[in-house]
Design a protein around this motif. Structure first.
Motif, PDB file in Angstrom:
ATOM      1  N   ASP A 176       8.810 -16.653  11.041  1.00  0.00           N
ATOM      2  CA  ASP A 176       9.715 -17.539  11.899  1.00  0.00           C
ATOM      3  C   ASP A 176       9.719 -17.183  13.361  1.00  0.00           C
ATOM      4  N   GLY A 177       8.183 -17.386  13.494  1.00  0.00           N
ATOM      5  CA  GLY A 177       8.005 -16.621  15.857  1.00  0.00           C
ATOM      6  C   GLY A 177       7.946 -15.705  15.584  1.00  0.00           C
ATOM      7  N   VAL A 178       8.290 -14.564  14.781  1.00  0.00           N
ATOM      8  CA  VAL A 178       8.323 -12.965  15.296  1.00  0.00           C
ATOM      9  C   VAL A 178       6.838 -12.221  14.555  1.00  0.00           C
ATOM     10  N   PRO A 179       5.886 -11.364  15.596  1.00  0.00           N
ATOM     11  CA  PRO A 179       5.271 -10.879  15.788  1.00  0.00           C
ATOM     12  C   PRO A 179       5.817  -9.451  14.278  1.00  0.00           C
ATOM     13  N   VAL A 180       4.847  -9.793  13.459  1.00  0.00           N
ATOM     14  CA  VAL A 180       5.037  -8.174  12.417  1.00  0.00           C
ATOM     15  C   VAL A 180       3.836  -7.305  12.630  1.00  0.00           C
ATOM     16  N   VAL A 181       4.371  -6.550  11.486  1.00  0.00           N
ATOM     17  CA  VAL A 181       2.780  -6.388  11.093  1.00  0.00           C
ATOM     18  C   VAL A 181       2.160  -5.811  10.064  1.00  0.00           C
ATOM     19  N   ALA A 182       1.001  -5.596   9.689  1.00  0.00           N
ATOM     20  CA  ALA A 182       0.279  -5.659   8.072  1.00  0.00           C
ATOM     21  C   ALA A 182       1.136  -3.952   7.550  1.00  0.00           C
ATOM     22  N   GLY A 183       0.909  -4.420   6.387  1.00  0.00           N
ATOM     23  CA  GLY A 183       0.886  -3.109   5.698  1.00  0.00           C
ATOM     24  C   GLY A 183      -0.408  -2.340   5.194  1.00  0.00           C
ATOM     25  N   GLU A 184      -0.060  -0.998   5.018  1.00  0.00           N
ATOM     26  CA  GLU A 184      -1.745  -0.191   4.939  1.00  0.00           C
ATOM     27  C   GLU A 184      -1.593  -0.374   3.485  1.00  0.00           C
ATOM     28  N   VAL A 185      -1.323  -0.875   2.413  1.00  0.00           N
ATOM     29  CA  VAL A 185      -1.442  -0.830   1.084  1.00  0.00           C
ATOM     30  C   VAL A 185      -2.186  -2.630   1.012  1.00  0.00           C
ATOM     31  N   THR A 186      -1.760  -3.264   1.647  1.00  0.00           N
ATOM     32  CA  THR A 186      -1.870  -4.686   1.810  1.00  0.00           C
ATOM     33  C   THR A 186      -3.209  -4.873   2.330  1.00  0.00           C
ATOM     34  N   LEU A 187      -3.199  -3.785   3.629  1.00  0.00           N
ATOM     35  CA  LEU A 187      -4.968  -3.485   3.936  1.00  0.00           C
ATOM     36  C   LEU A 187      -6.068  -3.135   3.329  1.00  0.00           C
ATOM     37  N   ALA A 188      -5.823  -2.628   2.107  1.00  0.00           N
ATOM     38  CA  ALA A 188      -6.446  -1.688   0.813  1.00  0.00           C
ATOM     39  C   ALA A 188      -6.743  -2.393   0.039  1.00  0.00           C
ATOM     40  N   VAL A 189      -6.023  -2.929  -0.105  1.00  0.00           N
ATOM     41  CA  VAL A 189      -6.262  -3.502  -1.498  1.00  0.00           C
ATOM     42  C   VAL A 189      -7.046  -5.236  -1.229  1.00  0.00           C
ATOM     43  N   ARG A 190      -6.789  -5.493   0.479  1.00  0.00           N
ATOM     44  CA  ARG A 190      -7.796  -6.265   0.755  1.00  0.00           C
ATOM     45  C   ARG A 190      -8.712  -6.112   0.910  1.00  0.00           C
ATOM     46  N   GLU A 191      -9.060  -5.011   1.864  1.00  0.00           N
ATOM     47  CA  GLU A 191     -10.335  -3.864   1.955  1.00  0.00           C
ATOM     48  C   GLU A 191     -11.176  -4.193   0.274  1.00  0.00           C
ATOM     49  N   VAL A 192     -10.765  -3.523  -0.483  1.00  0.00           N
ATOM     50  CA  VAL A 192     -11.337  -3.807  -2.391  1.00  0.00           C
ATOM     51  C   VAL A 192     -11.748  -5.215  -2.659  1.00  0.00           C
ATOM     52  N   PHE A 193     -10.590  -6.080  -2.258  1.00  0.00           N
ATOM     53  CA  PHE A 193     -10.987  -7.799  -3.029  1.00  0.00           C
ATOM     54  C   PHE A 193     -12.300  -7.796  -2.494  1.00  0.00           C
ATOM     55  N   GLU A 194     -12.215  -8.258  -1.065  1.00  0.00           N
ATOM     56  CA  GLU A 194     -13.623  -8.023   0.207  1.00  0.00           C
ATOM     57  C   GLU A 194     -14.644  -7.904  -0.593  1.00  0.00           C
ATOM     58  N   ARG A 195     -14.622  -6.243  -1.252  1.00  0.00           N
ATOM     59  CA  ARG A 195     -15.726  -5.803  -1.756  1.00  0.00           C
ATOM     60  C   ARG A 195     -16.111  -6.631  -2.841  1.00  0.00           C
ATOM     61  N   LEU A 196     -15.461  -6.584  -3.838  1.00  0.00           N
ATOM     62  CA  LEU A 196     -15.610  -6.769  -5.652  1.00  0.00           C
ATOM     63  C   LEU A 196     -15.956  -8.805  -5.963  1.00  0.00           C
ATOM     64  N   CYS A 197     -15.515  -9.356  -4.744  1.00  0.00           N
ATOM     65  CA  CYS A 197     -15.430 -10.532  -4.629  1.00  0.00           C
ATOM     66  C   CYS A 197     -16.873 -11.111  -5.416  1.00  0.00           C
ATOM     67  N   ARG A 198     -17.546 -10.080  -4.473  1.00  0.00           N
ATOM     68  CA  ARG A 198     -18.649 -10.310  -4.181  1.00  0.00           C
ATOM     69  C   ARG A 198     -19.727  -9.904  -5.052  1.00  0.00           C
ATOM     70  N   GLU A 199     -19.021  -8.873  -5.357  1.00  0.00           N
ATOM     71  CA  GLU A 199     -20.097  -7.949  -6.130  1.00  0.00           C
ATOM     72  C   GLU A 199     -19.740  -8.884  -8.169  1.00  0.00           C
ATOM     73  N   ARG A 200     -18.800  -8.890  -7.804  1.00  0.00           N
ATOM     74  CA  ARG A 200     -17.737  -9.851  -9.750  1.00  0.00           C
ATOM     75  C   ARG A 200     -17.685 -11.253  -8.999  1.00  0.00           C
ATOM     76  N   LEU A 201     -18.698 -12.147  -8.969  1.00  0.00           N
ATOM     77  CA  LEU A 201     -18.254 -13.202  -8.708  1.00  0.00           C
ATOM     78  C   LEU A 201     -18.001 -14.001  -9.752  1.00  0.00           C
ATOM     79  N   ASP A 202     -18.189 -13.959 -11.015  1.00  0.00           N
ATOM     80  CA  ASP A 202     -17.379 -14.526 -11.912  1.00  0.00           C
ATOM     81  C   ASP A 202     -15.994 -13.515 -12.624  1.00  0.00           C
ATOM     82  N   PRO A 203     -15.558 -12.654 -12.262  1.00  0.00           N
ATOM     83  CA  PRO A 203     -14.869 -12.008 -13.140  1.00  0.00           C
ATOM     84  C   PRO A 203     -14.276 -12.471 -13.825  1.00  0.00           C
TER      85      PRO A 203
END
Length: 288
Positions: free
Chosen positions: A261-288
């Motif tokens: 809503d136009g207000v800057p907010v920050v990304a969460g630590e768990v979010t960033l960790a889940v994103r890192e896992v997802f970005e790695r595994l989506c290329r390792e496991r193409l059809d999970p």
């Protein structure tokens, strides 16, 4: 920009007539679809997407799509995209309609139209989102189905874009957090990453499910919330900086919201960790 379209067994140009003017997908929005991420010329999680396509068709009262026909279209489109663009990343959309039918809501039994299209593109690392003034109806007969009847989402997204955002976040009719117009939502609070339950009326997103599965596999605190755990008012906590908001979809993967809503907010630590896992595994496991 690369755009490749396959309709009913043949590749067609973007301005070439390919469907009947009285196809039920055009006249009354009678159809279902899936959108897959394309990584290095291959559709990610295609088996899961095709299973959900069949579930959506069943829920809409359509015959199950011919899976081999759909896979043939996917193969043809991705081969053409790769030959024209080399290494191809982007998105792939599969659309199945009720086929040629009358101008009213009645269908012609057994009719069906299949269209597959692919377009190159890159994912934005962050989202600017806005609260929707309209709710998702969790009691709708098409709740949880990925249908081509998308007018409500178009209007809500246009409202968000008018506010300078790229996604609109919807409650349901009883004031619970539900989903975005084309994304699932997660809220990070109390050291956990939570997503609304399917009972809220949200779509059973492929990326949503994998974020939960892969995050838990990696030992991260990510789970589906209980029915009353995430009211829409939790977004006030996000605006205040005591919680964080994240979107997931095939066009976003795991995407932190950094403006609400136009207000800057920050990304969460768990979010960033889940994103890192997802970005790695989506290329390792193409059809999970």
């Amino acid at each position: 920009m690369t755009l490749v379209i396959w309709a009913e067994g043949r590749l067609v140009g973007s301005h070439e007539a390919a469907l009947s003017a009285v196809d039920h997908g055009i006249t009354v929005g009678d159809g279902v679809f899936e959108t897959c991420t394309v990584l290095d010329g291959q559709a990610f999680a295609l088996t899961r997407h095709l299973a959900r396509l069949a579930r959506s068709a069943h829920g809409l009262g359509l015959e199950a799509p011919d899976e081999q026909k759909v896979r043939d279209g996917v193969s043809a489109v991705l081969a053409a995209a790769e030959s024209g663009a080399g290494r191809f990343d982007g998105r792939l959309r599969i659309t199945v309609t009720a086929g040629v039918g009358p101008l009213g809501s009645g269908r012609v039994p057994g009719a069906q139209t299949v269209v597959v299209a692919a377009q190159d593109g890159t994912m934005a690392p962050e989202s600017s989102s806005a609260r929707s003034p309209w709710p998702r109806n969790e009691r709708s007969p098409i709740v949880g189905l990925k249908t081509t009847s998308y007018a409500e989402n178009v209007v809500a997204l246009a409202d968000a874009k008018a506010k300078g955002a790229d996604e609109s976040i919807l409650p349901n009719t009883v004031g619970a957090l539900c989903e975005g117009t084309g994304s699932n939502v997660f809220v990070e609070r109390g050291g956990e990453l939570l997503t609304p339950p399917l009972e809220s009326g949200c779509l059973a997103g492929i990326t949503r499910a994998l974020a939960v599965e892969w995050g838990a596999e990696a030992g991260l605190p990510v789970r589906e919330a209980s029915i009353d755990e995430l009211p829409f008012s939790v977004l006030n906590e996000v605006s205040a900086g005591t919680a964080q908001l994240t979107l997931t979809s095939s066009g976003r993967n795991v995407q932190p919201v950094t403006v609400l809503d136009g207000v800057p907010v920050v990304a969460g630590e768990v979010t960033l960790a889940v994103r890192e896992v997802f970005e790695r595994l989506c290329r390792e496991r193409l059809d999970p």
